[in-house]
Design a protein around this motif. Structure first.
Motif, PDB file in Angstrom:
ATOM      1  N   LYS A  66      69.698  64.613 -20.802  1.00  0.00           N
ATOM      2  CA  LYS A  66      70.080  65.965 -20.381  1.00  0.00           C
ATOM      3  C   LYS A  66      69.223  66.426 -19.196  1.00  0.00           C
ATOM      4  O   LYS A  66      69.693  67.184 -18.345  1.00  0.00           O
ATOM      5  CB  LYS A  66      69.927  66.945 -21.551  1.00  0.00           C
ATOM      6  CG  LYS A  66      71.048  66.797 -22.578  1.00  0.00           C
ATOM      7  CD  LYS A  66      70.859  67.730 -23.744  1.00  0.00           C
ATOM      8  CE  LYS A  66      72.008  67.570 -24.731  1.00  0.00           C
ATOM      9  NZ  LYS A  66      71.753  68.270 -25.983  1.00  0.00           N
ATOM     10  N   LEU A  71      70.812  69.521 -17.169  1.00  0.00           N
ATOM     11  CA  LEU A  71      71.131  70.438 -18.269  1.00  0.00           C
ATOM     12  C   LEU A  71      69.854  71.065 -18.812  1.00  0.00           C
ATOM     13  O   LEU A  71      69.865  72.178 -19.325  1.00  0.00           O
ATOM     14  CB  LEU A  71      71.851  69.688 -19.402  1.00  0.00           C
ATOM     15  CG  LEU A  71      73.366  69.559 -19.295  1.00  0.00           C
ATOM     16  CD1 LEU A  71      73.760  68.674 -18.141  1.00  0.00           C
ATOM     17  CD2 LEU A  71      73.962  69.004 -20.568  1.00  0.00           C
ATOM     18  N   TYR A  99      78.874  61.378 -16.930  1.00  0.00           N
ATOM     19  CA  TYR A  99      78.056  61.635 -18.123  1.00  0.00           C
ATOM     20  C   TYR A  99      78.909  61.632 -19.380  1.00  0.00           C
ATOM     21  O   TYR A  99      79.948  62.282 -19.437  1.00  0.00           O
ATOM     22  CB  TYR A  99      77.369  62.993 -17.953  1.00  0.00           C
ATOM     23  CG  TYR A  99      76.600  63.494 -19.162  1.00  0.00           C
ATOM     24  CD1 TYR A  99      75.613  62.717 -19.764  1.00  0.00           C
ATOM     25  CD2 TYR A  99      76.838  64.759 -19.682  1.00  0.00           C
ATOM     26  CE1 TYR A  99      74.899  63.192 -20.858  1.00  0.00           C
ATOM     27  CE2 TYR A  99      76.121  65.255 -20.772  1.00  0.00           C
ATOM     28  CZ  TYR A  99      75.152  64.455 -21.356  1.00  0.00           C
ATOM     29  OH  TYR A  99      74.448  64.931 -22.427  1.00  0.00           O
ATOM     30  N   PRO A 101      78.167  62.728 -23.183  1.00  0.00           N
ATOM     31  CA  PRO A 101      77.143  63.268 -24.085  1.00  0.00           C
ATOM     32  C   PRO A 101      77.187  62.588 -25.449  1.00  0.00           C
ATOM     33  O   PRO A 101      78.157  61.896 -25.776  1.00  0.00           O
ATOM     34  CB  PRO A 101      77.505  64.745 -24.197  1.00  0.00           C
ATOM     35  CG  PRO A 101      78.928  64.834 -23.820  1.00  0.00           C
ATOM     36  CD  PRO A 101      79.255  63.669 -22.946  1.00  0.00           C
ATOM     37  N   SER A 103      77.545  63.806 -28.499  1.00  0.00           N
ATOM     38  CA  SER A 103      78.765  64.161 -29.231  1.00  0.00           C
ATOM     39  C   SER A 103      79.631  64.923 -28.238  1.00  0.00           C
ATOM     40  O   SER A 103      79.310  66.042 -27.873  1.00  0.00           O
ATOM     41  CB  SER A 103      78.447  65.004 -30.454  1.00  0.00           C
ATOM     42  OG  SER A 103      77.606  66.066 -30.100  1.00  0.00           O
ATOM     43  N   SER A 105      81.885  67.250 -26.610  1.00  0.00           N
ATOM     44  CA  SER A 105      82.562  68.508 -26.931  1.00  0.00           C
ATOM     45  C   SER A 105      83.632  68.731 -25.870  1.00  0.00           C
ATOM     46  O   SER A 105      83.336  69.131 -24.755  1.00  0.00           O
ATOM     47  CB  SER A 105      81.565  69.664 -26.920  1.00  0.00           C
ATOM     48  OG  SER A 105      80.620  69.494 -27.937  1.00  0.00           O
ATOM     49  N   LEU A 106      84.845  68.425 -26.249  1.00  0.00           N
ATOM     50  CA  LEU A 106      85.952  68.564 -25.304  1.00  0.00           C
ATOM     51  C   LEU A 106      86.688  69.864 -25.606  1.00  0.00           C
ATOM     52  O   LEU A 106      86.512  70.448 -26.667  1.00  0.00           O
ATOM     53  CB  LEU A 106      86.906  67.378 -25.451  1.00  0.00           C
ATOM     54  CG  LEU A 106      86.253  65.990 -25.428  1.00  0.00           C
ATOM     55  CD1 LEU A 106      87.281  64.912 -25.736  1.00  0.00           C
ATOM     56  CD2 LEU A 106      85.615  65.728 -24.079  1.00  0.00           C
ATOM     57  N   TYR A 107      87.512  70.290 -24.669  1.00  0.00           N
ATOM     58  CA  TYR A 107      88.321  71.484 -24.914  1.00  0.00           C
ATOM     59  C   TYR A 107      89.507  71.076 -25.771  1.00  0.00           C
ATOM     60  O   TYR A 107      90.450  70.455 -25.292  1.00  0.00           O
ATOM     61  CB  TYR A 107      88.780  72.107 -23.596  1.00  0.00           C
ATOM     62  CG  TYR A 107      87.628  72.636 -22.785  1.00  0.00           C
ATOM     63  CD1 TYR A 107      86.889  73.718 -23.236  1.00  0.00           C
ATOM     64  CD2 TYR A 107      87.266  72.048 -21.586  1.00  0.00           C
ATOM     65  CE1 TYR A 107      85.812  74.217 -22.512  1.00  0.00           C
ATOM     66  CE2 TYR A 107      86.188  72.535 -20.852  1.00  0.00           C
ATOM     67  CZ  TYR A 107      85.472  73.618 -21.328  1.00  0.00           C
ATOM     68  OH  TYR A 107      84.406  74.098 -20.607  1.00  0.00           O
ATOM     69  N   GLU A 108      89.448  71.452 -27.050  1.00  0.00           N
ATOM     70  CA  GLU A 108      90.425  70.943 -28.013  1.00  0.00           C
ATOM     71  C   GLU A 108      91.826  71.502 -27.801  1.00  0.00           C
ATOM     72  O   GLU A 108      92.787  70.955 -28.314  1.00  0.00           O
ATOM     73  CB  GLU A 108      89.961  71.279 -29.417  1.00  0.00           C
ATOM     74  CG  GLU A 108      88.598  70.709 -29.731  1.00  0.00           C
ATOM     75  CD  GLU A 108      88.427  70.383 -31.193  1.00  0.00           C
ATOM     76  OE1 GLU A 108      89.122  70.998 -32.008  1.00  0.00           O
ATOM     77  OE2 GLU A 108      87.607  69.497 -31.494  1.00  0.00           O
TER      78      GLU A 108
END
Lengths: 274, 532
Positions: A66, A71, A99, A101, A103, A105-108
């Protein structure tokens, strides 16, 4: 093995020969309150090499990654991308990084296709390039036919594939991958590993690759850096680490356990078996 | 039903609520513990009691006058309690993402639907009890001074039942709304997602209105008398019981109070059955028509947005109708508009103008304060993309303004038609609503940049609760400081019109500029380092 075909680089692309490394981390420290996540960490990822970042849970691997991405801000030290300090031109350097990450975190509420289109917009990828590359990746990762489904309906492996494609779609010069093979099926894991090797060897992409699966690191990494409790416990090629651990014919797991000072695992297993 | 299991589950759900904020995520900190809500209840109760007692003592009121005050106020406390739990529950309890609905422990632990409903309702009731404690504290002060403590005791018991009733209603909405997915309606494609959004809004709206005493009474009084309505409709039984109590009709009061308990028990059974029948751990998958990778967003680009900004706005607008957890946010302004339409004729043109400006501003504020927190952990994507904080700020501002301005213009036009206002006044009203939306959008973004909650938990919030309260109160104060003189400027005559107009313009420009500055500095600070 149908690896994803790579488009060749444009003719005006000049990869530096003997130039600065893709990534250079110099004496980086980072603390969260009383917890020192990183202490004076230095490492480098040469152009065209895959460097494995290994370490027990909580060793500081994700904090390191990060920090490379901007980040997190290191308390001390500097991070150079192709010789340029990431803090001096954060937007310019991010353009060169892909990159994944730990886990993703995508826009669901977006479909896979919409998400990748969105990412392409963020990197300013022109319509022609995205029309050529996105379907290619979707097919290569066996997501074709699922791209118009909302991401909320994806399995963990499918999400990971979308995150991988999002990291690759703009043809970055440095890949920062935090456990990129999490949840992938064996075929996709193999595609990813081969693709990373191809990108490194043929395209000169630098790869910083974190994993807990030591067999993977052994199979694809040119060099490994072992972090333990926020400090670099060891770094180098696998053979140099073997020599250092005094385990000439051992696999990376034995070397890792020796270098991270893990106690007698036999006792732990015996205790847990009762 | 295993009461021990219900109690343990309630404790866990309350702790989850208490620790939903970023700052309170440390389980060892005192404000991350469940009992902190009881402490807030006690402080609210005692503060209200002390303040009211001091005021009552300082006023020359007779015991009879005080008794009348208690008899008039007490019946409305249970109604307030139901509405508090229901509205707060819908706003904050239905915002769990599909991911957490699926991983809800109740899905895989041996917990029956009725046990879950009982525990979750208790957690909702407990979590949103402080406003009711405030009312009860004030009521006790007056009741003691009037010498009618019995009225207070009955009110308190009925208020607790009402809070629980609100919690049960939230569970019913939760079960029903979870089922309202495109896979369960047999539809596919873009329209299915829109259909789901409309269905959910209508569903939540129906629950909100069916248990909203103001709407319900205004609506039912067109068909019947007040006495018949309050006796026949269970929602009003607590209220009517307290009226009977005040009249000395103790048997009738007791009958209705017992009836209220029976109604609550029936609701719990119904909510359990709804959950058993309708709950699906994860909404079914939804497909959208295939679309080629876009060549940009021409309409948004036409508004002057860069490609990255337009992509961010487009993403947010899609999320606006596709995210189940965002839809409850839409219900609040819709409820306000429906109430305005129901009460419209009696409000008059001036009040309606204020109402329109208020709804426009409040809607923009709600969208703005939730705009950052709703990114959740995906916020780190925004950090990783090669974009600046100002790009994100412009995009967030635009994605708040697009729906807020459309809503403002539609509402202003509707009020113009309803009250047959002249084109000049309608034009002024449109400007006023748009100005309110712009100022409150900046105001909301300033709070969102500083106090957003990015935690992904079973009961997440978009903004930390304290910031939500302060932001809402200050935002509403700003709105009224704008709307009151502006409405004078629209409907008044003579010199005050000019003064009011100048004040409204000057105030809008000053507050708008300050809020914009706060937003910019907030975004710069937020995007310096990942906050989680």
């Amino acid at each position: 093995m149908d690896a994803i075909p790579l488009p060749s680089r444009p003719p005006d692309d000049t990869r530096p020969e003997g130039g600065p490394p893709a990534l250079e981390v110099r004496g980086v420290s980072k603390a969260f309150g009383p917890v020192r996540a990183l202490s004076n960490v230095s490492l480098s990822v040469p152009v065209g090499q895959i460097v494995g970042l290994l370490g027990p849970n909580g060793a500081g691997k994700s904090t390191m990654m990060k920090s490379v991405l901007g980040l997190l801000r290191p308390d001390v030290g500097e991070i150079l991308l192709f010789g340029r300090n990431v803090r001096e031109d954060p937007v310019g350097t991010k353009r060169q990084i892909g990159y994944v990450p730990e886990s993703a975190s995508l826009y669901e509420f977006l479909t896979g296709a919409e998400y990748l289109d969105f990412v392409a917009d963020m990197y300013g990828l022109d319509p022609e390039a995205r029309r050529a590359r996105i379907p290619q990746f979707l097919t290569g990762f066996e997501l074709a036919g699922h791209e118009n489904t909302l991401i909320s309906g994806y399995s963990q492996g499918m999400r990971q594939k979308v995150a991988l494609i999002a990291a690759l779609v703009h043809r970055p010069r440095l890949l920062v991958l935090d456990e990129p093979l999490n949840g992938l099926d064996p075929r996709s894991a193999r595609v990813t590993k081969d693709l990373l090797k191809n990108l490194a060897v043929r395209e000169g992409v630098g790869v910083l690759f974190s994993t807990h699966v030591l067999e993977i690191a052994e199979a694809i990494c040119d060099r490994v850096v072992i972090l333990n409790r926020g400090v670099v416990a060891a770094s180098g090629t696998l053979s140099s680490l073997r020599d250092r651990a005094g385990l000439a014919s051992s696999d990376l797991e034995e070397v890792f356990l020796a270098l991270t000072g893990t106690g007698d695992l036999g006792e732990v297993v015996t205790a847990l078996s009762h | 039903m295993d009461l021990h299991r219900v109690r343990r589950l309630t404790e866990v759900l309350v702790a989850s609520q208490a620790r939903s904020g970023r700052a309170s995520s440390n389980p060892k900190s005192w404000y991350g513990r469940g009992w902190v809500i009881a402490l807030i209840d006690a402080i609210s109760f005692l503060a209200a009691f002390g303040a009211t007692f001091a005021i009552v003592r300082s006023l020359p009121l007779t015991s009879t006058e005080l008794t009348h005050a208690v008899d008039d106020a007490a019946p409305f406390v249970p109604l307030v309690a139901v509405a508090t739990a229901l509205v707060a529950g819908v706003m904050f309890e239905l915002t769990a993402t599909a991911k957490f609905s699926g991983s809800d422990a109740a899905n895989w632990l041996p917990i029956t639907p009725t046990e879950f409903v009982s525990a979750s309702s208790a957690a909702v009731a407990y979590s949103y009890s402080p406003p009711v404690a405030l009312f009860l504290g004030g009521l006790l002060a007056v009741a003691l001074e009037a010498g009618v403590p019995g009225t207070f005791v009955l009110t308190a018991v009925l208020a607790f039942l009402a809070l629980y009733e609100g919690g049960v209603l939230v569970e019913m909405v939760r079960a029903v709304s979870q089922r309202a997915g495109p896979s369960n309606t047999g539809r596919r494609g873009q329209l299915a997602l829109l259909f789901r959004a409309v269905l959910l809004v209508v569903l939540i709206l129906a629950f909100d209105l069916a248990f909203n005493p103001v709407f319900l009474l205004a609506f039912l009084r067109q068909f019947s008398t007040y006495e018949i309505i309050t006796t026949a409709v269970p929602v009003f039984w607590s209220t009517q019981a307290l009226f009977y109590w005040a009249d000395g009709a103790y048997a009738l009061a007791a009958g209705l109070a017992v009836g209220q308990v029976g109604f609550l028990a029936a609701l719990v059974v119904l909510a359990g059955r709804l959950r058993r029948r309708l709950w699906v751990p994860l909404p079914g998958e939804a497909r959208v028509e295939a679309a080629a990778p876009s060549a940009g967003h021409p309409i948004l680009a036409g508004l002057g947005l860069s490609r990255a900004e337009a992509a961010l706005v487009s993403k947010d607008l899609r999320g606006f109708v596709r995210r189940r957890e965002m839809l409850p946010m839409l219900v609040v302004p819709v409820v306000l508009v429906v109430l305005m339409l129901v009460e419209g004729a009696s409000l008059g043109a001036l009040a309606s103008v204020i109402w329109v400006g208020w709804v426009a501003g409040f809607f923009a504020f709600l969208l703005a304060v939730t705009s950052i927190g709703q990114e959740r952990r995906a916020l780190q994507s925004l950090f990783a993309f090669p974009i600046t904080p100002r790009t994100i700020l412009r995009a967030k501002f635009s994605s708040v303004l697009v729906p807020a301005l459309i809503g403002s213009v539609v509402m202003a036009a509707a009020v113009g038609v309803l009250f047959r206002l002249g084109p000049g006044v309608v034009g002024g009203l449109v400007l006023l609503a748009c100005a309110a939306a712009v100022i409150l959008a900046w105001w909301g973004l300033a709070f969102a940049a500083r106090y957003s909650d990015f935690q992904e938990r079973p009961r997440p919030q978009y903004l930390r609760p304290g910031a939500m309260i302060v932001g809402t109160l200050s935002g509403m104060s700003v709105l009224f400081a704008l709307l009151l003189p502006a409405s004078v400027a629209l409907f008044g005559s003579g010199a005050p019109v000019l003064l009011a107009a100048l004040w409204a313009i000057g105030f809008s420009a000053t507050v708008g500029a300050v809020a914009r500055h706060w937003s910019r500095t907030g975004f710069d600070r937020l995007f310096r380092e990942l906050p989680f």
